[in-house]
Design a protein around this motif. Sequence first.
Motif, mmCIF file in Angstrom:
data_model
loop_
_atom_site.group_PDB
_atom_site.id
_atom_site.type_symbol
_atom_site.label_atom_id
_atom_site.label_comp_id
_atom_site.label_asym_id
_atom_site.label_seq_id
_atom_site.Cartn_x
_atom_site.Cartn_y
_atom_site.Cartn_z
ATOM 1 N N ASP A 1 49.587 37.649 45.791
ATOM 2 C CA ASP A 1 48.814 38.213 46.908
ATOM 3 C C ASP A 1 49.608 39.174 47.782
ATOM 4 N N THR A 2 50.673 39.769 47.238
ATOM 5 C CA THR A 2 51.449 40.719 48.040
ATOM 6 C C THR A 2 50.660 41.998 48.301
ATOM 7 N N TYR A 3 49.976 42.472 47.280
ATOM 8 C CA TYR A 3 49.193 43.699 47.410
ATOM 9 C C TYR A 3 47.721 43.423 47.092
ATOM 10 N N ASP A 4 47.346 43.598 45.852
ATOM 11 C CA ASP A 4 45.969 43.391 45.409
ATOM 12 C C ASP A 4 45.938 42.229 44.429
ATOM 13 N N VAL A 5 45.206 41.171 44.755
ATOM 14 C CA VAL A 5 45.229 39.947 43.956
ATOM 15 C C VAL A 5 44.711 40.191 42.542
ATOM 16 N N THR A 6 43.598 40.870 42.428
ATOM 17 C CA THR A 6 43.001 41.085 41.104
ATOM 18 C C THR A 6 43.949 41.841 40.185
ATOM 19 N N GLU A 7 44.534 42.911 40.683
ATOM 20 C CA GLU A 7 45.465 43.693 39.875
ATOM 21 C C GLU A 7 46.715 42.872 39.559
ATOM 22 N N ALA A 8 47.180 42.074 40.523
ATOM 23 C CA ALA A 8 48.377 41.265 40.300
ATOM 24 C C ALA A 8 48.147 40.211 39.219
ATOM 25 N N VAL A 9 46.984 39.579 39.221
ATOM 26 C CA VAL A 9 46.682 38.577 38.192
ATOM 27 C C VAL A 9 46.623 39.233 36.818
ATOM 28 N N ARG A 10 45.984 40.382 36.740
ATOM 29 C CA ARG A 10 45.922 41.098 35.450
ATOM 30 C C ARG A 10 47.315 41.421 34.946
ATOM 31 N N MET A 11 48.143 41.918 35.846
ATOM 32 C CA MET A 11 49.503 42.295 35.482
ATOM 33 C C MET A 11 50.340 41.070 35.121
ATOM 34 N N ALA A 12 50.144 39.977 35.849
ATOM 35 C CA ALA A 12 50.913 38.757 35.587
ATOM 36 C C ALA A 12 50.664 38.241 34.171
ATOM 37 N N VAL B 1 38.869 33.217 46.872
ATOM 38 C CA VAL B 1 39.878 33.840 46.017
ATOM 39 C C VAL B 1 40.219 32.942 44.837
ATOM 40 N N ALA B 2 40.308 31.614 45.059
ATOM 41 C CA ALA B 2 40.622 30.697 43.954
ATOM 42 C C ALA B 2 39.568 30.766 42.856
ATOM 43 N N HIS B 3 38.298 30.810 43.238
ATOM 44 C CA HIS B 3 37.231 30.915 42.242
ATOM 45 C C HIS B 3 37.344 32.222 41.457
ATOM 46 N N ARG B 4 37.595 33.317 42.135
ATOM 47 C CA ARG B 4 37.710 34.616 41.459
ATOM 48 C C ARG B 4 38.914 34.658 40.528
ATOM 49 N N VAL B 5 40.024 34.102 40.996
ATOM 50 C CA VAL B 5 41.245 34.101 40.177
ATOM 51 C C VAL B 5 41.070 33.215 38.943
ATOM 52 N N ARG B 6 40.427 32.068 39.119
ATOM 53 C CA ARG B 6 40.193 31.187 37.965
ATOM 54 C C ARG B 6 39.338 31.885 36.903
ATOM 55 N N GLN B 7 38.298 32.557 37.359
ATOM 56 C CA GLN B 7 37.434 33.267 36.427
ATOM 57 C C GLN B 7 38.208 34.372 35.705
ATOM 58 N N GLN B 8 39.019 35.089 36.446
ATOM 59 C CA GLN B 8 39.789 36.168 35.854
ATOM 60 C C GLN B 8 40.820 35.642 34.853
ATOM 61 N N LEU B 9 41.517 34.574 35.224
ATOM 62 C CA LEU B 9 42.501 33.987 34.301
ATOM 63 C C LEU B 9 41.831 33.541 33.006
ATOM 64 N N ASP B 10 40.697 32.888 33.119
ATOM 65 C CA ASP B 10 39.997 32.419 31.918
ATOM 66 C C ASP B 10 39.568 33.586 31.046
ATOM 67 N N GLU B 11 39.075 34.652 31.670
ATOM 68 C CA GLU B 11 38.645 35.829 30.905
ATOM 69 C C GLU B 11 39.812 36.505 30.206
ATOM 70 N N LEU B 12 41.008 36.384 30.784
ATOM 71 C CA LEU B 12 42.206 36.968 30.181
ATOM 72 C C LEU B 12 42.857 36.038 29.161
ATOM 73 N N GLY B 13 42.276 34.873 28.949
ATOM 74 C CA GLY B 13 42.810 33.938 27.966
ATOM 75 C C GLY B 13 43.848 32.979 28.517
ATOM 76 N N ALA B 14 44.151 33.070 29.813
ATOM 77 C CA ALA B 14 45.155 32.197 30.427
ATOM 78 C C ALA B 14 44.486 30.947 30.978
ATOM 79 N N THR B 15 43.813 30.235 30.100
ATOM 80 C CA THR B 15 43.005 29.088 30.535
ATOM 81 C C THR B 15 43.851 27.921 31.028
ATOM 82 N N GLU B 16 45.113 27.873 30.647
ATOM 83 C CA GLU B 16 45.998 26.776 31.066
ATOM 84 C C GLU B 16 46.858 27.147 32.270
ATOM 85 N N THR B 17 46.771 28.391 32.709
ATOM 86 C CA THR B 17 47.538 28.815 33.879
ATOM 87 C C THR B 17 46.970 28.159 35.132
ATOM 88 N N LYS B 18 47.819 27.554 35.914
ATOM 89 C CA LYS B 18 47.374 26.810 37.095
ATOM 90 C C LYS B 18 47.337 27.711 38.326
#
Length: 442
Positions: free
Chosen positions: A238-249, A270-287
Amino acid sequence: MNTADLGLPVDVPSTALFTDQYELTMLQAALKAGTGGRRSVFEVFTRRLPEGRRYGVVAGTGRVLDAVENFRFDAGVLGFLRERNIVDEATLQWLSGYRFSGDIWGYPEGEVYFPGSPILRVEGSFAECVLLETVILSILNHDSAIAAAASRMSSAAGDRPLIEMGARRTHELAAVAASRAAYVGGFATTSDLAAGFRYGIPTVGTSAHAFTLLHDSERDAFRAQVDSLGRGTTLLVDTYDVTEAVRMAVEIAGPELGAVRIDSGDLLLVAHRVRQQLDELGATETKIVVTSDLDEYAIASLRAAPVDAYGVGTQLVTGSGHPTCSMVYKLVARAHSADPKAPLEPVAKKSLGAKSSVGGRKWAARRTDEYGVAEAEVVGTGAVPADLVDRQLLVELVKGGQVVAREPLDAVRDRHAAARAGLPLSATQLSRGEAVIPTEYL
């Protein structure tokens, strides 16, 4: 390594000056009057729980045992007392050989307590017992307040782990004690390495915003952290843009990314959005780990969010609004001599206000209903009723000046979980209320 049962000394030469001056001036006067040797019983209790709380948590007992063992008047301490003319030479001579030789009984650490519970009972001569008042109260009031807040937070968190991270919000030595108390109350880990070293508490930590800002880009920061700590690390997004940071991570670490941490914003959304994004990126086990001025109410509000762990700092180490338990240390019985066989006479302060106390050497037991759920805290001074003999709460901690009940911190933590589970369900409600069970006096 678990060092909880080693009795490590505090980081000062002695605990003897962790006291108030009037303890020593009372000692001098009692020795001169010939009453200092009278057999006495002091008890620690609280007249009320912090406003709105349903139960208290006994924490710090292990630290009390360490403090009693290290309560010694060495040459430096005696020199200070002499230089300041705190007490006379006869008292200094008596202090030079001070060793607590009495007995201490108390609720086992991790147990719950209620108004009037005799949490600790200290027995010996008046002179040797009165000196311990301040240090005992200092430890129990602080640690029990932190443990009670931690217990409420861990109850609100359910099966999700809690990380203690309040070292930067309190005194450096208080931070170590707070980590220990938080672990007793149900926290799983701490960020404080001194607490990990001293008490064997598991430690965690990865990076702060400063690490991201150090680098020319967020990508460079994430790459440096993953290269150093591995794909299982936790990236702060969450330093800059959360969505872009999760994608990059996920791009850098892959679906094996251990966790992402969110430290600002509307955590529920934000937690709901990040969870959805992680799952869509295949990082289903990322906490997902959330931090940012959490307390038990914020934790409870996130119960429906896809959060895997909580990091708590300020609210924990300040007792979530109640930084002390208002415990007191009162003389409740004394004899007319030092003779161990001399009968004890109950004594108590009488007050027109709310500071009265109940005299007499007390026992305590917890009565339960047919389902094994606590229904009353029973405190008495006479014979223990037959149906309560096996439900007595006080255990022997020090016998003849020797510690007899030091135990690993994990055992204390497990005891608290069991004690809390034995209370009525309303004990875990965060709404304000009275003590979850009444205190009855016999």
